[in-house]
Motif scaffolding. Structure first.
Motif, PDB file in Angstrom:
ATOM      1  N   GLY A  35       1.036  -1.370   0.299  1.00 42.91           N
ATOM      2  CA  GLY A  35      -0.025  -0.279   0.066  1.00 42.91           C
ATOM      3  C   GLY A  35       0.992   1.239   0.357  1.00 42.91           C
ATOM      4  N   LEU A  36       0.344   2.560  -0.261  1.00 44.88           N
ATOM      5  CA  LEU A  36       0.571   4.099   0.035  1.00 44.88           C
ATOM      6  C   LEU A  36       1.913   4.137   1.036  1.00 44.88           C
ATOM      7  CD1 LEU A  36       1.192   6.698  -1.850  1.00 44.88           C
ATOM      8  CD2 LEU A  36      -0.838   6.987  -0.540  1.00 44.88           C
ATOM      9  N   LEU A  37       1.428   3.632   2.539  1.00 47.29           N
ATOM     10  CA  LEU A  37       1.676   3.384   3.716  1.00 47.29           C
ATOM     11  C   LEU A  37       3.315   3.210   3.252  1.00 47.29           C
ATOM     12  CD1 LEU A  37       2.107   4.885   6.590  1.00 47.29           C
ATOM     13  CD2 LEU A  37       0.795   2.488   7.225  1.00 47.29           C
ATOM     14  N   THR A  38       2.886   1.136   3.170  1.00 44.79           N
ATOM     15  CA  THR A  38       4.500   1.106   2.596  1.00 44.79           C
ATOM     16  C   THR A  38       5.795   1.759   2.718  1.00 44.79           C
ATOM     17  OG1 THR A  38       3.356  -1.260   2.894  1.00 44.79           O
ATOM     18  CG2 THR A  38       5.407  -1.036   1.778  1.00 44.79           C
ATOM     19  N   TYR A  39       5.161   2.276   1.266  1.00 41.40           N
ATOM     20  CA  TYR A  39       5.584   3.250  -0.133  1.00 41.40           C
ATOM     21  C   TYR A  39       6.681   4.032   1.042  1.00 41.40           C
ATOM     22  CZ  TYR A  39       5.015  -0.317  -3.951  1.00 41.40           C
ATOM     23  OH  TYR A  39       4.833  -0.870  -4.745  1.00 41.40           O
ATOM     24  N   ALA A  40       5.707   5.108   1.695  1.00 40.28           N
ATOM     25  CA  ALA A  40       5.826   6.200   2.258  1.00 40.28           C
ATOM     26  C   ALA A  40       7.037   5.849   3.273  1.00 40.28           C
ATOM     27  CB  ALA A  40       4.576   6.905   2.843  1.00 40.28           C
ATOM     28  N   ILE A  41       6.664   4.845   4.316  1.00 44.02           N
ATOM     29  CA  ILE A  41       7.537   4.182   5.560  1.00 44.02           C
ATOM     30  C   ILE A  41       8.874   3.709   4.653  1.00 44.02           C
ATOM     31  CG2 ILE A  41       8.225   2.529   6.515  1.00 44.02           C
ATOM     32  CD1 ILE A  41       5.427   2.103   7.445  1.00 44.02           C
ATOM     33  N   GLY A  42       9.015   3.465   3.350  1.00 43.61           N
ATOM     34  CA  GLY A  42       9.977   3.074   3.336  1.00 43.61           C
ATOM     35  C   GLY A  42      10.917   4.340   2.568  1.00 43.61           C
ATOM     36  N   ALA A  43      10.363   5.196   2.122  1.00 45.54           N
ATOM     37  CA  ALA A  43      11.093   6.809   1.212  1.00 45.54           C
ATOM     38  C   ALA A  43      11.193   7.431   2.480  1.00 45.54           C
ATOM     39  CB  ALA A  43       9.689   7.378   0.436  1.00 45.54           C
ATOM     40  N   THR A  44      10.780   7.209   3.581  1.00 49.46           N
ATOM     41  CA  THR A  44      11.099   8.027   4.513  1.00 49.46           C
ATOM     42  C   THR A  44      12.221   7.524   5.323  1.00 49.46           C
ATOM     43  OG1 THR A  44       8.938   8.728   5.199  1.00 49.46           O
ATOM     44  CG2 THR A  44      10.603   8.975   6.998  1.00 49.46           C
ATOM     45  N   ALA A  45      12.795   6.431   5.216  1.00 51.56           N
ATOM     46  CA  ALA A  45      13.309   5.617   6.362  1.00 51.56           C
ATOM     47  C   ALA A  45      14.974   5.790   4.802  1.00 51.56           C
ATOM     48  CB  ALA A  45      13.472   3.599   6.127  1.00 51.56           C
TER      49      ALA A  45
END
Length: 133
Positions: A35-45
């Motif tokens: 989901g979008l949250l997974t991509y957001a967490i990855g980009a933030t990391a």
């Protein structure tokens, strides 16, 4: 017809095996449904990893002993310089690890090197996020 104890144990084992087959192994998860949250967490990391390494690199150089005033006495950097000088017959070779770190500690890390350091940190943050998510 009456079942023996061995037959009922075999039957229950077969039922468990079919149940176990239905649960996918974590390495076989469907990663296309992220989901979008997974991509957001990855980009933030990744962003955090890149920023942290760029900020931490000069601090680590100073802590090791490569300071703006030169190599600090009785530090890890002075041990490195001593070992390099002994290995090279009394002097530190230009372009060696000690010379490059001394230059970075005294003059600061150049922009190109900061870019590489940030990219490595960003990649490390992305790998860490992929492992943990």
């Amino acid at each position: 017809m009456r079942r023996t104890r061995l037959q009922s144990l075999k039957l229950s084992l077969r039922e468990k095996q079919t149940t176990w087959k239905r649960i996918p192994h974590p390495s076989q998860r469907d990663r296309t449904k992220m989901g979008l949250l997974t991509y957001a967490i990855g980009a933030t990391a990744m962003a955090a990893g890149g920023a942290t390494t760029v900020i931490a690199a000069p601090l680590i150089l100073g802590a090791v002993g490569f300071t703006g005033a030169g190599i600090a006495a009785s530090s890890f950097a002075s041990s490195m310089m001593s070992a390099a000088a002994v290995a090279n017959g009394g002097g530190v070779v230009a372009g060696s690890v000690v010379a490059v770190l001394q230059s970075a500690g005294a003059a600061g890390i150049p922009l190109a090197a900061q870019t590489v350091i940030g990219a490595v940190g960003s990649g490390a943050g992305g790998v860490l996020a992929a492992i943990l998510i």
